[in-house]
Design a protein around this motif. Structure first.
Motif: not given
Length: 265
Positions: A130-135, A96-107, A57-63
């Protein structure tokens, strides 16, 4: 006597400024925002036709990790993605045990066909579809699911409708109309029409101290970018209104979670 609610609304801040505003309020966000009911994740699994346990699972905009924590507890192999420095730092503190990557749903900085689920909790509206759907379609495996959800106010409850009306007057917008646009029209989630969404609503509630309720309200971006004196005056008035409804100082917040799920066919 002029009150904060009769002041003319501020000029509308930019979308980007509102998105950035969360970074300075990450601890407030983590401490006071509502989570989600277990029935929501049940519905995600039903719509997707597979369990979250063991899924990539990729949780985007995880806050700060509110939804990520629930997905992790379900047994999902979760990678969180968060563009904001302050929010990502709070995420590390919380999970602290869950990886978090800096990025957003547009890329999405992820390889093709590597996710079973991509989830957005309170976050899809910050993307450019226009970007997040195809991504999303690129990163999902065949048969993988894109799941979007939002806590929305239960406006059929009188005190919530009244509070929403006060917020509408304060900002010079119609909160009920804005909310209905998102809940009634799935085409807004994908104007291109490439996705076919299943739609669910899950009602739930929580009882919280009045201070928590007010801190939750003021953690929303529209308030975060409002000048402090206006924000403070509004919240003081709102406290008075709510103490008439909840004299014991405990507020029962009720939400309808809107869930949209689309499969990558």
């Amino acid at each position: 006597m002029t009150t904060s609610q009769s002041h003319p609304p501020n000029p509308a801040p930019s979308h980007a400024a509102r998105a950035r505003s969360f970074n300075a309020a990450a601890a407030q966000y983590a401490a006071n925002r509502p989570s989600y009911p277990s029935a929501l994740l049940d519905a995600v699994e039903e719509e997707a036709g597979r369990p979250l346990a063991g899924a990539r699972v990729v949780d985007v905009g995880a806050g700060t990790g509110i939804a990520t924590a629930l997905l992790h507890a379900r047994g999902a192999d979760v990678v969180a993605m968060e563009p904001g420095e302050g929010m990502a730092a709070q995420f590390h503190t919380t999970l602290p045990d869950v990886p978090v990557v800096r990025g957003n749903g547009n890329a999405l900085p992820l390889a093709d066909g590597t996710a079973d689920f991509i989830t957005y909790a309170q976050a899809w509206h910050w993307t450019d579809t226009a970007h997040s759907v195809p991504e999303a379609l690129r990163v999902l495996r065949p048969g993988g699911a894109l799941a979007l959800w939002w806590n929305t106010s239960a406006l059929d409850i009188e005190w919530i409708a009244d509070a929403s009306a006060r917020i509408s007057r304060f900002f010079g917008i119609d909160v009920a109309t804005e909310q209905s646009k998102g809940t009634d029209r799935t085409d807004l989630a994908d104007p291109s029409g490439r996705l076919r969404f299943g739609r669910r609503e899950v009602r739930w509630s929580r009882r919280v101290p009045l201070d928590t309720h007010l801190a939750n309200i003021s953690s929303h971006s529209a308030f975060l970018v409002t000048p402090e004196d206006r924000r403070t005056a509004f919240l003081a008035e709102e406290r008075g209104h709510l103490l008439k409804v909840f004299p014991d100082g405990v507020v029962e917040e009720t939400y309808d979670v809107l869930l949209l799920v689309a499969l990558n066919s």
